[in-house]
Design a protein around this motif. Structure first.
Motif, PDB file in Angstrom:
ATOM      1  N   ALA A   9       1.046  -1.793   0.129  1.00  6.48           N
ATOM      2  CA  ALA A   9      -0.110  -0.080   0.517  1.00  6.48           C
ATOM      3  C   ALA A   9       1.046   1.156  -0.642  1.00  6.48           C
ATOM      4  O   ALA A   9       0.704   2.398  -0.857  1.00  6.48           O
ATOM      5  CB  ALA A   9      -1.383   0.192   1.042  1.00  6.48           C
ATOM      6  N   LEU A  10       2.165   1.529   0.781  1.00  7.73           N
ATOM      7  CA  LEU A  10       2.816   2.604   1.352  1.00  7.73           C
ATOM      8  C   LEU A  10       3.734   2.223  -0.233  1.00  7.73           C
ATOM      9  O   LEU A  10       3.262   4.040  -0.462  1.00  7.73           O
ATOM     10  CB  LEU A  10       3.823   2.045   1.539  1.00  7.73           C
ATOM     11  N   ALA A  11       4.303   1.802  -0.909  1.00  7.86           N
ATOM     12  CA  ALA A  11       4.030   1.363  -2.616  1.00  7.86           C
ATOM     13  C   ALA A  11       3.442   2.120  -3.184  1.00  7.86           C
ATOM     14  O   ALA A  11       3.683   3.240  -4.046  1.00  7.86           O
ATOM     15  CB  ALA A  11       5.139   0.458  -3.376  1.00  7.86           C
ATOM     16  N   ALA A  12       2.270   1.829  -4.102  1.00  3.84           N
ATOM     17  CA  ALA A  12       1.404   1.828  -4.838  1.00  3.84           C
ATOM     18  C   ALA A  12       1.482   3.702  -3.961  1.00  3.84           C
ATOM     19  O   ALA A  12       0.607   3.630  -5.505  1.00  3.84           O
ATOM     20  CB  ALA A  12       0.142   0.935  -4.257  1.00  3.84           C
ATOM     21  N   GLY A  13       1.228   4.125  -3.740  1.00  4.57           N
ATOM     22  CA  GLY A  13       0.590   5.671  -2.663  1.00  4.57           C
ATOM     23  C   GLY A  13       2.131   6.024  -3.400  1.00  4.57           C
ATOM     24  O   GLY A  13       2.035   7.578  -4.101  1.00  4.57           O
ATOM     25  N   LEU A  14       3.717   5.578  -3.097  1.00  7.99           N
ATOM     26  CA  LEU A  14       4.838   6.804  -3.747  1.00  7.99           C
ATOM     27  C   LEU A  14       4.688   6.917  -4.978  1.00  7.99           C
ATOM     28  O   LEU A  14       5.118   7.456  -5.647  1.00  7.99           O
ATOM     29  CB  LEU A  14       5.420   5.922  -2.956  1.00  7.99           C
ATOM     30  N   ILE A  15       4.199   5.822  -6.043  1.00  6.30           N
ATOM     31  CA  ILE A  15       4.483   5.146  -7.124  1.00  6.30           C
ATOM     32  C   ILE A  15       3.430   6.285  -7.732  1.00  6.30           C
ATOM     33  O   ILE A  15       3.309   7.203  -8.576  1.00  6.30           O
ATOM     34  CB  ILE A  15       3.804   3.657  -7.345  1.00  6.30           C
ATOM     35  N   ILE A  16       2.578   6.406  -7.248  1.00 10.02           N
ATOM     36  CA  ILE A  16       1.125   7.160  -7.718  1.00 10.02           C
ATOM     37  C   ILE A  16       1.352   9.031  -7.334  1.00 10.02           C
ATOM     38  O   ILE A  16       1.466   9.655  -8.930  1.00 10.02           O
ATOM     39  CB  ILE A  16      -0.594   6.751  -7.603  1.00 10.02           C
ATOM     40  N   GLY A  17       1.726   9.738  -6.077  1.00  8.45           N
ATOM     41  CA  GLY A  17       2.192  10.398  -5.500  1.00  8.45           C
ATOM     42  C   GLY A  17       3.869  10.801  -6.271  1.00  8.45           C
ATOM     43  O   GLY A  17       3.495  11.654  -7.595  1.00  8.45           O
ATOM     44  N   LEU A  18       4.146   9.919  -7.021  1.00  7.18           N
ATOM     45  CA  LEU A  18       5.623   9.999  -7.157  1.00  7.18           C
ATOM     46  C   LEU A  18       5.096  10.248  -8.917  1.00  7.18           C
ATOM     47  O   LEU A  18       6.504  11.371  -9.326  1.00  7.18           O
ATOM     48  CB  LEU A  18       6.886   9.779  -6.596  1.00  7.18           C
ATOM     49  N   GLY A  19       4.584   9.403  -9.326  1.00  5.49           N
ATOM     50  CA  GLY A  19       4.186   9.597 -11.069  1.00  5.49           C
ATOM     51  C   GLY A  19       3.284  11.090 -11.150  1.00  5.49           C
ATOM     52  O   GLY A  19       3.676  11.389 -12.056  1.00  5.49           O
ATOM     53  N   ALA A  20       2.581  11.469 -10.229  1.00  3.41           N
ATOM     54  CA  ALA A  20       1.519  12.762 -10.645  1.00  3.41           C
ATOM     55  C   ALA A  20       2.920  14.236 -10.420  1.00  3.41           C
ATOM     56  O   ALA A  20       2.551  14.901 -11.654  1.00  3.41           O
ATOM     57  CB  ALA A  20       0.516  12.304  -9.821  1.00  3.41           C
ATOM     58  N   ASN A  21       3.884  13.759 -10.114  1.00  2.03           N
ATOM     59  CA  ASN A  21       4.112  15.243  -9.108  1.00  2.03           C
ATOM     60  C   ASN A  21       5.402  15.077 -10.939  1.00  2.03           C
ATOM     61  O   ASN A  21       5.472  15.666 -11.214  1.00  2.03           O
ATOM     62  CB  ASN A  21       5.005  14.644  -8.067  1.00  2.03           C
ATOM     63  N   GLY A  22       6.000  14.111 -11.339  1.00  2.00           N
ATOM     64  CA  GLY A  22       6.594  13.937 -12.513  1.00  2.00           C
ATOM     65  C   GLY A  22       6.162  14.222 -13.274  1.00  2.00           C
ATOM     66  O   GLY A  22       6.371  15.093 -14.384  1.00  2.00           O
ATOM     67  N   ALA A  23       5.135  13.922 -13.957  1.00  2.00           N
ATOM     68  CA  ALA A  23       4.483  14.217 -14.995  1.00  2.00           C
ATOM     69  C   ALA A  23       3.518  15.359 -14.756  1.00  2.00           C
ATOM     70  O   ALA A  23       3.817  16.584 -15.942  1.00  2.00           O
ATOM     71  CB  ALA A  23       2.874  13.532 -14.938  1.00  2.00           C
ATOM     72  N   CYS A  24       3.131  16.307 -13.854  1.00  2.00           N
ATOM     73  CA  CYS A  24       2.970  17.553 -13.554  1.00  2.00           C
ATOM     74  C   CYS A  24       3.778  18.512 -13.972  1.00  2.00           C
ATOM     75  O   CYS A  24       3.877  19.993 -14.261  1.00  2.00           O
ATOM     76  CB  CYS A  24       2.136  18.092 -11.670  1.00  2.00           C
ATOM     77  N   ILE A  25       5.266  18.023 -13.161  1.00  2.00           N
ATOM     78  CA  ILE A  25       6.602  18.944 -13.837  1.00  2.00           C
ATOM     79  C   ILE A  25       6.625  19.077 -14.947  1.00  2.00           C
ATOM     80  O   ILE A  25       7.336  20.125 -15.595  1.00  2.00           O
ATOM     81  CB  ILE A  25       7.380  18.346 -13.031  1.00  2.00           C
ATOM     82  N   GLY A  26       7.287  17.140 -15.635  1.00  2.00           N
ATOM     83  CA  GLY A  26       7.611  17.836 -17.288  1.00  2.00           C
ATOM     84  C   GLY A  26       6.490  17.576 -17.871  1.00  2.00           C
ATOM     85  O   GLY A  26       7.271  18.715 -19.666  1.00  2.00           O
ATOM     86  N   ILE A  27       4.489  18.048 -18.023  1.00  2.00           N
ATOM     87  CA  ILE A  27       4.344  18.879 -18.461  1.00  2.00           C
ATOM     88  C   ILE A  27       3.816  20.451 -18.485  1.00  2.00           C
ATOM     89  O   ILE A  27       3.898  20.712 -19.844  1.00  2.00           O
ATOM     90  CB  ILE A  27       2.557  17.920 -18.423  1.00  2.00           C
ATOM     91  N   GLY A  28       4.254  20.632 -17.452  1.00  2.00           N
ATOM     92  CA  GLY A  28       4.584  22.295 -17.437  1.00  2.00           C
ATOM     93  C   GLY A  28       5.837  22.477 -18.277  1.00  2.00           C
ATOM     94  O   GLY A  28       5.881  23.689 -18.608  1.00  2.00           O
ATOM     95  N   ILE A  29       7.110  22.008 -17.475  1.00  2.00           N
ATOM     96  CA  ILE A  29       8.418  21.784 -18.899  1.00  2.00           C
ATOM     97  C   ILE A  29       8.428  21.796 -20.461  1.00  2.00           C
ATOM     98  O   ILE A  29       8.549  22.704 -20.876  1.00  2.00           O
ATOM     99  CB  ILE A  29       9.462  21.358 -18.216  1.00  2.00           C
ATOM    100  N   MET A  30       7.380  20.982 -20.612  1.00  2.00           N
ATOM    101  CA  MET A  30       7.794  20.145 -22.144  1.00  2.00           C
ATOM    102  C   MET A  30       6.438  21.126 -22.682  1.00  2.00           C
ATOM    103  O   MET A  30       6.424  20.826 -24.426  1.00  2.00           O
ATOM    104  CB  MET A  30       7.551  18.823 -21.965  1.00  2.00           C
ATOM    105  N   GLY A  31       5.432  21.272 -22.451  1.00  2.00           N
ATOM    106  CA  GLY A  31       3.507  21.732 -23.224  1.00  2.00           C
ATOM    107  C   GLY A  31       3.271  20.374 -23.040  1.00  2.00           C
ATOM    108  O   GLY A  31       3.478  19.405 -22.009  1.00  2.00           O
TER     109      GLY A  31
END
Length: 59
Positions: A9-31
């Motif tokens: 459960a902890l790993a699933a939360g980290l995967i979703i949370g860090l993935g969402a954070n990375g996607a938001c930063i990436g979309i913000g930088i790259m369009g």
């Protein structure tokens, strides 16, 4: 057995949370690039697989 489920459960939360954070930063930088958005969805799929069809739990 319960500690394994807790770690999953902890790993699933980290995967979703860090993935969402990375996607938001990436979309913000790259369009809006499809590969960045797809990486987040792949992470969500893996987290769902480990949550509902956990291969680490011995039956």
């Amino acid at each position: 057995m319960e500690h394994v489920l807790g770690y999953v459960a902890l790993a699933a939360g980290l995967i979703i949370g860090l993935g969402a954070n990375g996607a938001c930063i990436g979309i913000g930088i790259m369009g809006s690039n499809g590969l960045i958005d797809a990486a987040f969805l792949i992470g969500v799929g893996l987290a769902m697989m480990f949550t509902f069809a956990n291969p680490f739990v011995l039956k």
